[in-house]
Design a protein around this motif. Structure first.
Motif, PDB file in Angstrom:
ATOM      1  N   HIS A  55     122.378  39.635  97.100  1.00 36.02           N
ATOM      2  CA  HIS A  55     121.880  39.575  95.900  1.00 36.02           C
ATOM      3  C   HIS A  55     122.680  38.137  95.100  1.00 36.02           C
ATOM      4  O   HIS A  55     123.829  38.555  94.677  1.00 36.02           O
ATOM      5  N   HIS A  57     121.672  34.424  93.217  1.00 35.29           N
ATOM      6  CA  HIS A  57     120.622  33.481  92.689  1.00 35.29           C
ATOM      7  C   HIS A  57     121.102  31.994  92.869  1.00 35.29           C
ATOM      8  O   HIS A  57     121.741  31.550  92.027  1.00 35.29           O
ATOM      9  N   ASP A 281     125.585  38.800  92.664  1.00 35.02           N
ATOM     10  CA  ASP A 281     124.591  38.598  91.699  1.00 35.02           C
ATOM     11  C   ASP A 281     125.256  37.305  91.020  1.00 35.02           C
ATOM     12  O   ASP A 281     125.029  37.288  89.860  1.00 35.02           O
TER      13      ASP A 281
HETATM   14 ZN    ZN Z   1     120.814  39.204  89.819  1.00 33.95          ZN
END
Ligand code: ZN
Length: 361
Positions: A55, A57, A281
C-alpha cells in the motif's frame, strides 16, 4: 558480450521454511545452476525476495499529483529501503513511465482513488456521487493494472463521525462491475460497518482495517480477503483526532479508540488466519522508504518474524502474482547480514539491494 554474473554466497530464503545454497544472477535472471564463468560480484548474506510495499502511493503528494522529479525521488526512496515491488493504492497522475525505468521498483497501479464528493483529502481522488460509482469504477478498472481503489469511509461532517462513503448496494454493483472488467478492488476502511459492506460486496482486500470486529474474521478467511494494516499510518490517528476534536468530538474519540486497538486487531486477524500484507501508505502524509518500519510495527503487534517476512516478501509476492526466488525469476532480491527469521531488525539495514540483476547497494 560476457554475461553479467552475481554470485549470492549464503542461504537463499525461497520461503519461510526452505533455504537453498547456491544462487546466481545471470544477466538479471536468477538461477540455481552454477554458471560456467566466474562471477563479477559476490554478495554474502541471507537472500530474500525484494520487499513489497502493498500500500504505497507513487506520484502523490499532500496536495495531489506531484511532478516527475518528485515522483522519481519517491520511487528511489522506496528502492533504497529494499522495496522492489509496489502495489500503488491510488495516484491522480499518470505514473506509467515509472514502469519503463529498469532502475526503479516494479509498480502495480490502481488508477485514481474513488471517493465520495467532499469526503476525502482534496485533490487526490475522483470525488463522485453514488450514481456515478459503477461507471467510475469501470473506467479505473480499465486504466489500472488490475486493481481499483475505493475510499470506503471518511468523516461525514453532517453527522460528525466516520461513515461509509457509498450505500452498500451501490458498492456491491461497483465491485461486481470491476470483477467483470477483470480487476480486483480494495478499499480504505477505518470503521466497522464499512468492512461488513465490503465483505458483502465481495471485495478483494481491505486497507487499514482498524474497525475489524470478531464477526469479520471468519469471513475474511472464508472469502480469502487479506488486510493491509498500514500501521505506520495508523500511528497518525491521535494527530487527526486532536485536530478534529474541537468541531467533531465523536469522530475524534472514535479515531483514538481505533488507534488504541490497532495492534490487538492485527494480532486477532493473524491468529484467526487472515492474510496480512505490509504496506506503508507512503504518499500524502507518510514518507516513502518506510517498509521496514511497517515490518517492525507488524512484529510489535505480535506477528513472529517469519509471518512479518511473509507479509513483505513471499506471501505478498504470491498474492500479487509476482516472482520470488525461483529458477528464471528476475533478480529482484535483498541481502541481509543476519538471518532475518531470527533477527528481524536486520532488514532495516540491508547489506545489498539488487534489482533486475543490478546491484543498487
Ligand atoms: Zn493510502
Amino acid at each position: 558480450m560476457m554475461a553479467n554474473i552475481i554470485e549470492f554466497r549464503g542461504p537463499a530464503l525461497v520461503s519461510a521454511h526452505e533455504e537453498r545454497q547456491g544462487l546466481w544472477s545471470v544477466d538479471g535472471t536468477l538461477t540455481f545452476q552454477r554458471p560456467a564463468s566466474a562471477p563479477d560480484r559476490v554478495l554474502e548474506g541471507w537472500v530474500l525476495p525484494g520487499l513489497v510495499d502493498a500500500h504505497c502511493h507513487i506520484g502523490l503528494g499532500a496536495g495531489g499529483a506531484v511532478d516527475e522529479q518528485a515522483t522519481l525521488l519517491q520511487a528511489q526512496a522506496d528502492l533504497e529501503a529494499g522495496t522492489l515491488l509496489i502495489r500503488d493504492c491510488g495516484s491522480p497522475g499518470d505514473t506509467r513511465w515509472v514502469q519503463q525505468r529498469t532502475d526503479l521498483p516494479r509498480l502495480i497501479r490502481s488508477g485514481r482513488h474513488i471517493a465520495r464528493s467532499r469526503r476525502y483529502l482534496r485533490g487526490l481522488g475522483h470525488e463522485i456521487e453514488p450514481d456515478e460509482l459503477v461507471e467510475t469504477v469501470r473506467k479505473e478498472a480499465r486504466d489500472g493494472d488490475g486493481w481499483v481503489k475505493l475510499v470506503g469511509d471518511w468523516i461525514d461532517r453532517s453527522i460528525g463521525d466516520l461513515a461509509p462513503s457509498f450505500p452498500a448496494r451501490t458498492v456491491k454493483e461497483a465491485i461486481s462491475a470491476a470483477h467483470n472488467e477483470g480487476a480486483r478492488v480494495t478499499a480504505h476502511c477505518f470503521g466497522e460497518d464499512t468492512i461488513d459492506h465490503m465483505l458483502d460486496a465481495n471485495i478483494d482486500c481491505i486497507e487499514h482495517a482498524t474497525g475489524l470486529l470478531p464477526r469479520h474474521l471468519a469471513r475474511l478467511v472464508e472469502q480469502s480477503v487479506p488486510i493491509v494494516p498500514t500501521l505506520v499510518n495508523i500511528a497518525t490517528f491521535p494527530d487527526i483526532a486532536a485536530q478534529a476534536a474541537p468541531k467533531f468530538p465523536d469522530y475524534a474519540e472514535r479515531m483514538l479508540r481505533l488507534w488504541d486497538g490497532r495492534r490487538e486487531r492485527v494480532l486477532e486477524a493473524f491468529e484467526a488466519g487472515v492474510s496480512i500484507y505490509a504496506g506503508t501508505d507512503a504518499g500524502s502524509v507518510i514518507k516513502h522508504g518506510r517498509i521496514t518500519d511497517e515490518m517492525q510495527e507488524l512484529h510489535d503487534a505480535g506477528l513472529p518474524p517469519a509471518a512479518v517476512l511473509h507479509a513483505a516478501t513471499w506471501g505478498a509476492r504470491a498474492w500479487l502474482g509476482a516472482e520470488g526466488i525461483s529458477e528464471g525469476a528476475s533478480a529482484d532480491v535483498v541481502v541481509c547480514s543476519e538471518d532475518p527469521r531470527r533477527e528481524l531488525a536486520t532488514v532495516a539495514a540491508l547489506k545489498h539491494i539488487v534489482i533486475r540483476g543490478k546491484v543498487v547497494r
